[in-house]
Design a protein around this motif. Structure first.
Motif, short mmCIF file in Angstrom:
data_model
loop_
_atom_site.label_atom_id
_atom_site.label_comp_id
_atom_site.label_asym_id
_atom_site.label_seq_id
_atom_site.Cartn_x
_atom_site.Cartn_y
_atom_site.Cartn_z
N LYS A 195 0.87 -1.16 -0.06
CA LYS A 195 -0.18 0.01 -0.04
C LYS A 195 0.88 1.14 -0.03
O LYS A 195 1.74 1.42 0.74
CB LYS A 195 -1.00 -0.28 1.08
N LEU A 196 0.66 2.08 -0.88
CA LEU A 196 1.35 3.35 -1.06
C LEU A 196 0.81 4.41 -0.08
O LEU A 196 -0.35 4.64 -0.04
CB LEU A 196 1.23 3.95 -2.48
N LEU A 197 1.91 4.72 0.80
CA LEU A 197 1.52 5.71 1.91
C LEU A 197 1.86 7.10 1.63
O LEU A 197 0.96 7.83 1.94
CB LEU A 197 2.13 5.27 3.13
N GLU A 198 2.92 7.31 1.09
CA GLU A 198 3.59 8.52 0.82
C GLU A 198 4.48 8.75 -0.27
O GLU A 198 5.26 7.66 -0.46
CB GLU A 198 4.13 9.17 2.03
N ALA A 199 4.83 9.91 -0.88
CA ALA A 199 5.98 10.05 -2.10
C ALA A 199 6.54 11.17 -1.61
O ALA A 199 5.70 12.16 -1.54
CB ALA A 199 5.43 9.72 -3.34
N GLU A 200 7.83 11.16 -1.34
CA GLU A 200 8.54 12.51 -1.33
C GLU A 200 9.64 12.65 -2.56
O GLU A 200 10.05 11.60 -2.80
CB GLU A 200 9.11 12.78 0.09
N PHE A 214 9.68 11.25 5.71
CA PHE A 214 8.42 10.68 5.61
C PHE A 214 7.68 10.58 7.13
O PHE A 214 8.04 10.01 8.09
CB PHE A 214 8.48 9.02 5.14
N GLY A 215 6.77 11.61 7.02
CA GLY A 215 5.94 11.86 8.36
C GLY A 215 5.20 10.59 8.70
O GLY A 215 4.72 9.89 7.90
N ARG A 216 4.63 10.41 9.92
CA ARG A 216 3.70 9.46 10.46
C ARG A 216 2.25 9.55 9.49
O ARG A 216 1.71 10.70 9.43
CB ARG A 216 3.48 10.02 12.01
N PRO A 217 1.84 8.39 9.13
CA PRO A 217 0.62 8.40 8.23
C PRO A 217 -0.49 8.81 9.17
O PRO A 217 -0.31 8.78 10.28
CB PRO A 217 0.79 6.82 7.91
#
Length: 179
Positions: free
Chosen positions: A120-125, A140-143
């Protein structure tokens, strides 16, 4: 057979040997590449090599100036296991010197498992580094749902957008329950 004819045959024969040698060498090189591709199956599923001189997942970073007064980022508390109450996870890296700017993209995934059929993609930076910048970081911050204990992967891409060809490697880490 005359001497002139024998000399000509030697020239032709050496040319055939040379051409045959090149073909055999090229064939062996292609064969070695094919074997390496089969053995490595999915090279992008391994940590990236070659482009980065240092690469670490950490709780934070410290900015320092190098001898040229450019920022260098050093990982603080590097690890591959984080507690679920951590505010952010940082990818801190140094790059090889280069002639062109670098655009690094990191995609954070919660890996398969615990009933999940797919990642599952959570974040992209992403970060853009000029040629004078040889160090950088991604945060990458807390989801929104918090860090779910389990296995995570960070896919690293080089380029302005994510494509099948832009991925250069993957880092893996674990989140454990906070105690």
């Amino acid at each position: 057979m005359s001497l002139k004819m024998i000399g000509r045959c030697k020239k032709i024969y050496s040319g055939v040997v040379f051409c045959t040698g090149v073909i055999i060498f090229a064939g062996m090189t292609l064969c070695q590449l094919a074997i390496a591709a089969q053995e490595g199956e999915n090279v992008v599923d391994n940590p990236p090599t070659g482009f980065f001189t240092k690469l670490a997942l950490a709780h934070g970073y410290q900015a320092v100036k190098d001898v040229f007064q450019t920022d260098r980022y050093k990982p603080e508390k590097p690890t591959s296991t984080f507690k679920s109450n951590v505010e952010a996870i940082f990818l801190v890296f140094d790059l090889l010197p280069r002639e062109n700017p670098a655009h690094i993209i990191g995609q954070l995934y919660l890996d398969k498992g615990d009933g999940r059929q797919s990642e599952k993609l959570l974040e992209a930076e992403e970060v853009y580094l000029t040629t004078s910048q040889d160090s950088g970081f991604l945060e990458f911050g807390r989801p929104p749902d918090g860090w779910i204990p389990g296995d995570y992967k960070l896919k690293i891409h080089l380029g302005e957008k994510v494509t099948a060809a832009s991925q250069i490697g993957t880092l893996r880490f674990k989140v454990v329950p906070a105690t």
